[in-house]
Motif scaffolding. Sequence first.
Motif, PDB file in Angstrom:
ATOM      1  N   CYS A 255      -3.801   7.028  -3.735  1.00 14.54           N
ATOM      2  CA  CYS A 255      -3.422   5.727  -3.202  1.00 14.54           C
ATOM      3  C   CYS A 255      -3.012   4.821  -4.353  1.00 14.54           C
ATOM      4  O   CYS A 255      -3.461   4.997  -5.493  1.00 14.54           O
ATOM      5  N   LYS A 256      -2.145   3.875  -4.026  1.00 12.08           N
ATOM      6  CA  LYS A 256      -1.674   2.921  -5.036  1.00 12.08           C
ATOM      7  C   LYS A 256      -1.420   1.588  -4.353  1.00 12.08           C
ATOM      8  O   LYS A 256      -0.842   1.532  -3.270  1.00 12.08           O
TER       9      LYS A 256
ATOM     10  N   SER B  38      -0.016  15.268   6.103  1.00  9.94           N
ATOM     11  CA  SER B  38      -0.486  14.076   6.787  1.00  9.94           C
ATOM     12  C   SER B  38      -1.884  13.709   6.298  1.00  9.94           C
ATOM     13  O   SER B  38      -2.563  14.500   5.660  1.00  9.94           O
ATOM     14  N   ALA B  39      -2.306  12.467   6.649  1.00  6.91           N
ATOM     15  CA  ALA B  39      -3.628  11.975   6.245  1.00  6.91           C
ATOM     16  C   ALA B  39      -4.016  10.831   7.168  1.00  6.91           C
ATOM     17  O   ALA B  39      -3.201  10.302   7.919  1.00  6.91           O
TER      18      ALA B  39
ATOM     19  N   TYR C 264       0.859  -1.181   0.000  1.00  3.44           N
ATOM     20  CA  TYR C 264       0.000   0.000   0.000  1.00  3.44           C
ATOM     21  C   TYR C 264       0.896   1.232   0.000  1.00  3.44           C
ATOM     22  O   TYR C 264       1.832   1.328   0.790  1.00  3.44           O
ATOM     23  N   GLU C 265       0.579   2.198  -0.876  1.00  2.00           N
ATOM     24  CA  GLU C 265       1.339   3.445  -0.920  1.00  2.00           C
ATOM     25  C   GLU C 265       0.369   4.612  -0.942  1.00  2.00           C
ATOM     26  O   GLU C 265      -0.644   4.575  -1.649  1.00  2.00           O
TER      27      GLU C 265
ATOM     28  N   VAL D  91      -0.814  10.056   9.699  1.00  2.00           N
ATOM     29  CA  VAL D  91       0.443   9.497   9.192  1.00  2.00           C
ATOM     30  C   VAL D  91       1.122  10.514   8.283  1.00  2.00           C
ATOM     31  O   VAL D  91       0.467  11.268   7.556  1.00  2.00           O
ATOM     32  N   ALA D  92       2.425  10.549   8.344  1.00  2.00           N
ATOM     33  CA  ALA D  92       3.190  11.463   7.505  1.00  2.00           C
ATOM     34  C   ALA D  92       3.214  10.926   6.077  1.00  2.00           C
ATOM     35  O   ALA D  92       3.370   9.728   5.853  1.00  2.00           O
ATOM     36  N   LEU D  93       3.048  11.823   5.121  1.00  2.00           N
ATOM     37  CA  LEU D  93       3.056  11.442   3.704  1.00  2.00           C
ATOM     38  C   LEU D  93       4.421  11.734   3.116  1.00  2.00           C
ATOM     39  O   LEU D  93       5.032  12.734   3.467  1.00  2.00           O
ATOM     40  N   PRO D  94       4.909  10.940   2.260  1.00  2.00           N
ATOM     41  CA  PRO D  94       4.354   9.704   1.700  1.00  2.00           C
ATOM     42  C   PRO D  94       4.448   8.558   2.712  1.00  2.00           C
ATOM     43  O   PRO D  94       5.323   8.526   3.563  1.00  2.00           O
TER      44      PRO D  94
END
Length: 164
Positions: A136-137, A85-86, A77-78, A104-107
């Motif tokens: 998202c990927k 953040s998200a 998951y990416e 959570v910190a992105l990426p």
Amino acid sequence: MSYPQGGNGWQQMPPPNMAPQPFPGQPYGPGYYPPPPKKKKTWLWVLLAIVTVIVVGIGGILAFVYYDSSRVVTVTYEVAGTDGSATVMYSQGEFGNLTTEEGVALPWRKDVELAPDAAKAFQLTVQPEPGGSAECKVTLNGEVIKQDKSQEPGRNAHCFGTAA
């Protein structure tokens, strides 16, 4: 024993208990026909070949199904986004069983092993901070199998499906 012949001649015949001898090069005496050749039973071999192909095919299918259902699948998951953040919600083997990580910190990236007895379904939802965008990927063996991007600021991005 002698028999009369035309032209006042007599012909000597062999005794009745002896069969006439064939002419040279003939395998059987006159009036004797050999038995017809035995027919080959090719239908038996064809039937055996068909049954063998069916049995091997069914065995191969069963082996593939067993192999496919017993292997562990690892999906990656990416998450990326414009905000720092998200909130990320992802499944760990069962489609309805979600794990939530807030702020959570992105990426962000996580490898998850899907159990052999699970349906190998995955779900990844990203909720960006208000005004931010996210994408998202999901990858399997280095190949992207699902990808999504939020269309408007503040909207969620969803990636879900099955890892075959």
